[in-house]
Design an enzyme around this catalytic site. Structure first.
Site, PDB file in Angstrom:
ATOM      1  N   LEU A   3      -4.639  -1.856   6.081  1.00  0.00           N
ATOM      2  CA  LEU A   3      -4.589  -0.817   5.291  1.00  0.00           C
ATOM      3  C   LEU A   3      -3.150  -0.618   4.835  1.00  0.00           C
ATOM      4  CD1 LEU A   3      -7.361   1.446   6.617  1.00  0.00           C
ATOM      5  CD2 LEU A   3      -7.550  -0.098   4.674  1.00  0.00           C
ATOM      6  N   SER A  52      -0.286  -0.251   6.693  1.00  0.00           N
ATOM      7  CA  SER A  52       0.412   0.797   7.505  1.00  0.00           C
ATOM      8  C   SER A  52       1.775   0.441   7.308  1.00  0.00           C
ATOM      9  CB  SER A  52       0.099   0.685   9.245  1.00  0.00           C
ATOM     10  OG  SER A  52       0.261  -0.871   9.473  1.00  0.00           O
ATOM     11  N   ASP A  62       1.502  -5.645  -1.122  1.00  0.00           N
ATOM     12  CA  ASP A  62       1.133  -4.256  -0.313  1.00  0.00           C
ATOM     13  C   ASP A  62       2.412  -3.442  -0.830  1.00  0.00           C
ATOM     14  OD1 ASP A  62      -0.749  -5.839   0.802  1.00  0.00           O
ATOM     15  OD2 ASP A  62       0.028  -5.403   3.022  1.00  0.00           O
TER      16      ASP A  62
HETATM   17  C1  MEV Z   1      -2.122  -8.434   3.155  1.00  0.00           C
HETATM   18  O1  MEV Z   1      -2.277  -7.155   2.927  1.00  0.00           O
HETATM   19  C2  MEV Z   1      -2.423  -9.368   1.976  1.00  0.00           C
HETATM   20  C3  MEV Z   1      -2.022 -10.871   2.293  1.00  0.00           C
HETATM   21  O2  MEV Z   1      -2.477 -11.669   1.126  1.00  0.00           O
HETATM   22  C4  MEV Z   1      -0.525 -11.029   2.359  1.00  0.00           C
HETATM   23  C5  MEV Z   1       0.144 -10.919   1.443  1.00  0.00           C
HETATM   24  O3  MEV Z   1      -0.354 -10.950   0.336  1.00  0.00           O
HETATM   25  O4  MEV Z   1       1.595 -10.715   1.689  1.00  0.00           O
HETATM   26  C6  MEV Z   1      -2.814 -11.515   3.327  1.00  0.00           C
END
Ligand code: MEV
Length: 309
Positions: free
Chosen positions: A102, A104, A148
């Site tokens: 999520l 964090s 993110d």
């Molecule tokens: C993580 O929230 C998403 C992934 O695709 C990693 C990234 O995009 O850096 C798993």
């Protein structure tokens, strides 16, 4: 003195493939958040980061390289031209479970940058906040795509392709999602590293799966723009299948996705790095409480409904 908050995030479509240049759709989750509060510290003691959730207190110095958030705070001080560092304490609290998919880490970092800028009286735009937070994301998990930090810094749904300016994303209708937590902490870096090793060992297989996820994500964009929930649900299921084939699901995530579908969800998938952490289920608003109850009965340590608008 100054306080700023940042939401959590979910990846609706495209995680992992987004690291390899494919698109992703991500959205903020306002039901959980990180908050940073800047208060005066002891004169001469410089900037101190208080992280009560993890029992840490860190002095921020120019070479704060070890603790990712202290490193981020040092970068922010530099970007804000706060030299010498002010005697402030930044206290970070978060309701976003750690290592749960999520966001964090990115949310805590965004709250810190925004609070420091606010306390310094400097206005930073989302692209500047996102760029700074990306630096700490690299400390958290090696080769982040940047999705993110982008969705959290912009605070709105985005269509994201690595290396390109994010497109804020218009939803024809709000989406009702239920988010279910396996309760299993799973650092993104581990799943991302395993996907990379599989890609190095068998590039053609991994690339085919990334292409499949990319097709799903493009189709999802059309379904979101057309407000077609039934198609979107099927696409969530398809994306989950590709993530299973990539090896980033788990028995617990699969069980929660199945339980959500059986309780009437239109579709379900893991969200974020996978292995543990959270899954999401798309439901009609009237079905949300039934799906939430089904997830809890199937072993979710917490489940809550949220709207992506
Ligand atoms: C993580 O929230 C998403 C992934 O695709 C990693 C990234 O995009 O850096 C798993």
């Amino acid at each position: 003195m100054f306080q700023a908050s940042a939401p959590g995030k979910i990846i609706l479509f495209g995680e992992h493939a987004v690291v390899y240049g494919r698109p992703a759709i991500a959205a903020p989750v306002t039901g959980v958040q990180a908050t940073a509060t800047v208060t005066p510290g002891r004169p001469g003691h410089g900037l101190v980061l208080e992280l009560p959730d993890v029992g840490q207190r860190v002095a921020v110095t120019a070479d704060s390289a070890q603790q990712p958030l202290a490193h981020l705070a040092a970068l922010a001080l530099h970007a804000l031209a706060l030299d010498p560092p002010p005697a402030w304490v930044v206290t970070v609290r978060s309701t976003i479970p750690l290592a749960s998919g999520l966001g964090s880490g990115a949310a805590a970092a965004t709250a810190i940058v925004t609070a420091l800028a606010g306390a310094a009286g400097v206005a930073l735009d989302p692209a500047q906040v996102s760029a700074l937070v990306y630096e700490s994301e690299k400390r958290f998990h090696g080769t982040p795509s940047g999705v993110d930090n982008t969705v959290i810094a912009y605070g709105q749904p985005v269509w994201f392709v690595r290396g390109q300016a994010p497109e804020p994303f218009a939803l024809r209708r709000p989406l009702t999602l239920v988010i279910g937590d396996t309760g299993i902490a799973s650092p993104t870096s581990i799943a991302v590293g395993d996907v990379r090793r599989a890609w190095q060992a068998e590039p053609a297989r991994s690339e085919a799966l990334f292409d499949d996820i990319s097709e799903t994500t493009w189709a999802a964009r059309r379904a979101i723009e057309e407000g077609d929930g039934a198609t979107l649900g099927r696409l969530l299921d398809r994306n989950h299948g590709a993530l299973q084939a990539l090896g980033v699901s788990s028995a617990e995530l699969d069980r929660l996705c199945r339980a959500a579908r059986q309780a009437g969800a239109l579709g379900a998938k893991l969200s974020g790095g996978g292995r543990g952490g959270n899954m999401i289920a798309l439901t009609a608003p009237a079905q949300a409480s039934q799906v939430t109850a089904a997830l809890l009965a199937a072993g979710a340590t917490r489940a809550f409904a949220t709207q992506i608008a």
